[in-house]
Design a protein around this motif. Structure first.
Motif, PDB file in Angstrom:
ATOM      1  N   GLN A 180       3.449  15.999   1.971  1.00  0.00           N
ATOM      2  CA  GLN A 180       4.026  15.445   0.967  1.00  0.00           C
ATOM      3  C   GLN A 180       5.500  15.698   1.190  1.00  0.00           C
ATOM      4  OE1 GLN A 180       2.071  16.850  -2.431  1.00  0.00           O
ATOM      5  NE2 GLN A 180       0.104  15.387  -2.324  1.00  0.00           N
ATOM      6  N   LYS A 181       5.648  16.320   1.531  1.00  0.00           N
ATOM      7  CA  LYS A 181       7.637  16.722   1.008  1.00  0.00           C
ATOM      8  C   LYS A 181       8.431  16.355   2.986  1.00  0.00           C
ATOM      9  CE  LYS A 181      11.305  18.102   0.192  1.00  0.00           C
ATOM     10  NZ  LYS A 181      12.301  17.941  -0.929  1.00  0.00           N
ATOM     11  N   PHE A 182       7.045  15.954   4.402  1.00  0.00           N
ATOM     12  CA  PHE A 182       8.559  16.032   4.574  1.00  0.00           C
ATOM     13  C   PHE A 182       7.635  14.734   5.598  1.00  0.00           C
ATOM     14  CE2 PHE A 182       9.526  20.235   3.496  1.00  0.00           C
ATOM     15  CZ  PHE A 182      10.942  20.458   4.232  1.00  0.00           C
ATOM     16  N   VAL A 183       6.045  14.182   5.991  1.00  0.00           N
ATOM     17  CA  VAL A 183       5.761  13.784   6.690  1.00  0.00           C
ATOM     18  C   VAL A 183       5.509  12.366   6.011  1.00  0.00           C
ATOM     19  CG1 VAL A 183       3.298  12.954   8.089  1.00  0.00           C
ATOM     20  CG2 VAL A 183       4.820  15.086   8.264  1.00  0.00           C
TER      21      VAL A 183
ATOM     22  N   GLN B   5       8.352   9.729   5.152  1.00  0.00           N
ATOM     23  CA  GLN B   5       8.754   8.954   6.406  1.00  0.00           C
ATOM     24  C   GLN B   5       8.053   8.460   7.611  1.00  0.00           C
ATOM     25  OE1 GLN B   5      11.117  12.123   8.926  1.00  0.00           O
ATOM     26  NE2 GLN B   5      12.380  12.991   6.195  1.00  0.00           N
ATOM     27  N   LEU B   6       6.504   8.635   7.190  1.00  0.00           N
ATOM     28  CA  LEU B   6       5.486   7.926   7.599  1.00  0.00           C
ATOM     29  C   LEU B   6       5.615   6.277   8.291  1.00  0.00           C
ATOM     30  CD1 LEU B   6       2.982   8.329   9.101  1.00  0.00           C
ATOM     31  CD2 LEU B   6       2.321   7.304   7.032  1.00  0.00           C
ATOM     32  N   GLY B   7       5.785   5.132   7.262  1.00  0.00           N
ATOM     33  CA  GLY B   7       6.258   4.163   8.345  1.00  0.00           C
ATOM     34  C   GLY B   7       7.030   4.149   8.829  1.00  0.00           C
ATOM     35  N   GLU B   8       8.534   4.703   8.387  1.00  0.00           N
ATOM     36  CA  GLU B   8       9.451   4.489   9.944  1.00  0.00           C
ATOM     37  C   GLU B   8       8.752   5.531  10.983  1.00  0.00           C
ATOM     38  OE1 GLU B   8      13.759   6.463   9.862  1.00  0.00           O
ATOM     39  OE2 GLU B   8      13.290   6.754   8.496  1.00  0.00           O
ATOM     40  N   GLN B   9       8.595   6.116  11.099  1.00  0.00           N
ATOM     41  CA  GLN B   9       8.145   7.066  12.283  1.00  0.00           C
ATOM     42  C   GLN B   9       7.019   6.043  12.912  1.00  0.00           C
ATOM     43  OE1 GLN B   9       6.752  11.358  10.449  1.00  0.00           O
ATOM     44  NE2 GLN B   9       7.767  11.542  12.607  1.00  0.00           N
ATOM     45  N   LEU B  10       6.448   5.363  11.920  1.00  0.00           N
ATOM     46  CA  LEU B  10       4.732   4.326  12.725  1.00  0.00           C
ATOM     47  C   LEU B  10       6.104   3.489  13.185  1.00  0.00           C
ATOM     48  CD1 LEU B  10       2.468   4.608  10.078  1.00  0.00           C
ATOM     49  CD2 LEU B  10       2.287   6.002  12.639  1.00  0.00           C
ATOM     50  N   THR B  11       6.652   2.871  12.581  1.00  0.00           N
ATOM     51  CA  THR B  11       7.459   1.328  13.447  1.00  0.00           C
ATOM     52  C   THR B  11       7.842   1.217  14.405  1.00  0.00           C
ATOM     53  OG1 THR B  11       7.655   0.699  10.561  1.00  0.00           O
ATOM     54  CG2 THR B  11       9.154  -0.622  12.386  1.00  0.00           C
ATOM     55  N   SER B  12       8.534   2.972  14.108  1.00  0.00           N
ATOM     56  CA  SER B  12       9.327   3.201  15.698  1.00  0.00           C
ATOM     57  C   SER B  12       8.844   3.292  16.755  1.00  0.00           C
ATOM     58  CB  SER B  12      10.716   4.173  15.326  1.00  0.00           C
ATOM     59  OG  SER B  12       9.710   5.689  14.705  1.00  0.00           O
ATOM     60  N   VAL B  13       7.814   3.730  16.500  1.00  0.00           N
ATOM     61  CA  VAL B  13       6.886   4.775  17.611  1.00  0.00           C
ATOM     62  C   VAL B  13       6.261   3.017  17.704  1.00  0.00           C
ATOM     63  CG1 VAL B  13       5.147   6.031  17.996  1.00  0.00           C
ATOM     64  CG2 VAL B  13       6.219   6.160  17.403  1.00  0.00           C
ATOM     65  N   ASN B  14       5.379   2.530  17.332  1.00  0.00           N
ATOM     66  CA  ASN B  14       4.688   1.470  17.660  1.00  0.00           C
ATOM     67  C   ASN B  14       5.295   0.180  18.699  1.00  0.00           C
ATOM     68  OD1 ASN B  14       1.508   1.283  17.348  1.00  0.00           O
ATOM     69  ND2 ASN B  14       3.067   1.865  15.253  1.00  0.00           N
TER      70      ASN B  14
ATOM     71  N   PHE C 131       0.899  -0.984  -0.150  1.00  0.00           N
ATOM     72  CA  PHE C 131       0.297   0.031   0.024  1.00  0.00           C
ATOM     73  C   PHE C 131       1.043   1.508   0.103  1.00  0.00           C
ATOM     74  CE2 PHE C 131      -2.760  -2.669   1.968  1.00  0.00           C
ATOM     75  CZ  PHE C 131      -3.898  -3.114   1.335  1.00  0.00           C
ATOM     76  N   LYS C 132       0.215   2.279  -0.917  1.00  0.00           N
ATOM     77  CA  LYS C 132       1.725   3.218  -0.971  1.00  0.00           C
ATOM     78  C   LYS C 132       0.456   3.859   0.883  1.00  0.00           C
ATOM     79  CE  LYS C 132       0.380   4.723  -5.697  1.00  0.00           C
ATOM     80  NZ  LYS C 132      -0.032   5.308  -6.406  1.00  0.00           N
ATOM     81  N   GLN C 133       2.293   4.558   1.360  1.00  0.00           N
ATOM     82  CA  GLN C 133       2.255   5.431   2.546  1.00  0.00           C
ATOM     83  C   GLN C 133       1.054   6.149   2.480  1.00  0.00           C
ATOM     84  OE1 GLN C 133       5.750   6.309   4.204  1.00  0.00           O
ATOM     85  NE2 GLN C 133       6.517   4.419   4.027  1.00  0.00           N
ATOM     86  N   ARG C 134       0.080   7.038   1.595  1.00  0.00           N
ATOM     87  CA  ARG C 134      -0.195   8.824   1.339  1.00  0.00           C
ATOM     88  C   ARG C 134      -1.731   7.295   1.604  1.00  0.00           C
ATOM     89  NH1 ARG C 134      -0.815  10.619  -4.464  1.00  0.00           N
ATOM     90  NH2 ARG C 134      -2.202   7.841  -4.286  1.00  0.00           N
ATOM     91  N   ASP C 135      -1.639   6.757   0.589  1.00  0.00           N
ATOM     92  CA  ASP C 135      -3.006   5.904   0.793  1.00  0.00           C
ATOM     93  C   ASP C 135      -3.522   5.517   2.286  1.00  0.00           C
ATOM     94  OD1 ASP C 135      -3.827   6.167  -1.693  1.00  0.00           O
ATOM     95  OD2 ASP C 135      -3.052   4.097  -2.234  1.00  0.00           O
TER      96      ASP C 135
END
Length: 528
Positions: A259-262, A265-274, A107-111
């Motif tokens: 779109q540029k900064f969030v 890196q969405l996947g990386e942030q969610l993985t590290s925090v969870n 899945f696209k991180q945007r979706d």
């Protein structure tokens, strides 16, 4: 165009939004596309009912001639949206347990991001829909054709809410990137949500204290929202045009930054925090040997350490009722009341407990917080009646403390005498007990053991739309009953006033006893 992936993700999240409702429709034979359509249809009907109810309440207000009331209500619902968005974004993206399952899939991180925001909106819309009605009422009363007014107000509403979502998203995701958050995740998010709650409540209190209603119809306008008032009152003015340019320009800039900064890196942030939250939740503390009752109490208190649970309870079950009470039901009651008014304030205390105890309260979710441990405890040679009784006492005590704080705040603001405050406290204690019985049994009936975030528990039985409808109806009924009761006490002589108080007291005692016996027979006596 919406991609097929995004549509699929929205449907999946819609199914997870309220598992009990989803299961109920499945038992009726709805599956696949028909199931999701049914869920969307139910949400749309509930939203429409909410709009009609608030439309009826606001029908008498001519906002086109009341800039003060316009700016007050818009500020109120912006503050509500802000506090709800902060907690909702963190819950959905970082406190939930389902997002790591999405990330390995193609899945696209945007979706993934947009699907979560879309479903999150269904939770926040109930708190902000009255703002849409204010926009429409202002545009229509200003002479705009009704069809144009509908379209104009919807566009304006979406623009304001979108800007709010984007700002809250940057606040949450920006904090996640800081070193302070990585070291103290729960502390940082708890602080942010506490600050947002204080801003919301404090903002409403300040607006009420600074209100100048000398004209009897309007109040002092909030200056920074006056350009937004011009958008609907003078839609073709230069001020209106400049407001649209600034608002749409700000949204475009915020989307580009997102779109540029969030998103990258969405996947990386969610993985590290969870992963951090999961590892921290596995830490256990050793304790000394305790008796059975002490062990049960210690276990139940440990459930309160669920990340951000208490803040979510406060924000969803306390802040919203408190703001609505402050905004719509406050009056100057600084006068000295005779003892004959004691019954009115006793009943007011009972109604207060009804307004502040709802599906988002701790007592309404305490059983489900056990998750799979509930089945484990059920299999042990422990009396389930005793186990749940210890839970109920903890939830009841917590709700009493919460309601007492709200009552004291109200008493200070409206300058009540100590005798009336005592009457309200006694009424609150009784009302809280009876309402807690209802919501504790409701949690047992709708208990969930596989929830992924606390929002799923709050959404059981109808979600925020149902909660806001219930709260609004409760406020109306409370005002009606207390109004009739007060009129009787005011116009009757002292002797007849005490007769009325005695009749009301008898009705409450008999009704409360019957209510308690009903729950004792149908719930407590059914437990072993």
């Amino acid at each position: 165009m919406i991609s097929k992936q995004l549509k699929s993700l929205i449907k999946v999240n819609m199914l997870l939004l309220n598992p009990q409702v989803t299961d109920r429709f499945r038992k009726k034979g709805f599956t696949g596309e028909s199931l999701t359509k049914r869920l969307f249809r139910q949400s749309a009907i509930s939203t429409l009912l909410f709009v009609l109810l608030y439309g009826f309440l606001m029908a008498t207000m001519d906002f086109s001639k009341m800039p003060g009331m316009f700016t007050f209500y818009v500020a109120l619902f912006i503050l509500l949206s802000f506090s709800q968005s902060i907690s909702g974004i963190y819950n959905v993206f970082f406190a939930g347990k389902d997002l790591p399952n999405y990330l390995p899939l193609p899945f696209k991180q945007r979706d993934i991001f947009l699907s979560k925001i879309a479903v999150l909106s269904l939770n926040i819309v109930p708190f902000t829909l009255p703002m849409l009605l204010v926009f429409f009422a202002t545009a229509w009363r200003s002479g705009m054709m009704i069809v144009v007014a509908v379209v104009w107000s919807i566009i304006g509403y979406l623009a304001v809410i979108s800007a709010n979502y984007l700002i809250c998203t940057f606040l949450v995701f920006g904090l996640v990137k800081t070193k302070l958050f990585k070291k103290h995740q729960n502390l940082v998010m708890s602080s942010l949500m506490t600050i947002s709650m204080v801003i919301a409540i404090g903002g409403i209190m300040i607006m009420n204290m600074n209100a100048d209603t000398g004209s009897g119809t309007d109040r002092t306008p909030i200056n920074f929202l006056m350009p937004l008032y011009a958008v609907f009152n003078q839609p073709f003015s230069m001020e209106s045009l400049l407001t649209w340019v600034v608002l749409i320009g700000a949204i475009i800039i915020l989307v580009l930054i997102l779109q540029k900064f969030v998103l990258p890196q969405l996947g990386e942030q969610l993985t590290s925090v969870n992963s951090s939250l999961t590892s921290s939740s596995r830490r256990r503390k050793h304790s000394k040997r305790l008796s059975l009752d002490q062990s049960l109490d210690a276990y139940n208190r440990q459930l309160l350490t669920e990340p951000n649970l208490i803040l979510q309870v406060v924000i969803n079950s306390v802040m919203v009722p408190l703001i609505f009470i402050i905004s719509f039901a406050f009056a100057d009651l600084s006068m000295n009341f005779d003892l004959k008014w004691i019954g009115v304030f006793f009943v007011s205390g009972m109604f207060l407990s009804i307004l502040t105890t709802n599906q988002s309260s701790l007592i309404s979710n305490l059983i489900s917080l056990d998750r799979s441990n509930f089945e484990f405890v059920y299999s042990l040679p422990i009396s389930m009646k005793k186990y749940l009784n210890r839970k109920f006492k903890l939830g009841y005590l917590f709700q009493i403390i919460v309601n007492l704080i709200i009552l004291i705040i109200m008493a200070l603001v409206i300058k009540l005498s100590w005798r009336m405050v005592v009457a309200m406290i006694i009424g609150m204690l009784l009302g809280t007990y009876l309402v807690c019985l209802h919501f504790f049994r409701r949690d047992f009936r709708l208990r969930s053991t596989n929830w992924t975030n606390i929002t799923e528990l709050f959404n059981r039985g109808g979600g925020n739309i149902a909660m806001m409808l219930s709260m609004t109806l409760n406020i109306l009924v409370s005002i009606l009953v207390i109004g009739i009761y007060s009129a009787g006490i005011f116009y009757l002589s002292s002797i007849f006033s005490w007769i009325v108080n005695c009749v009301v007291a008898a009705v409450i005692i008999i009704g409360g006893f019957v209510y308690y016996q009903n729950y004792r027979q149908k719930f407590w006596n059914q437990l072993l």
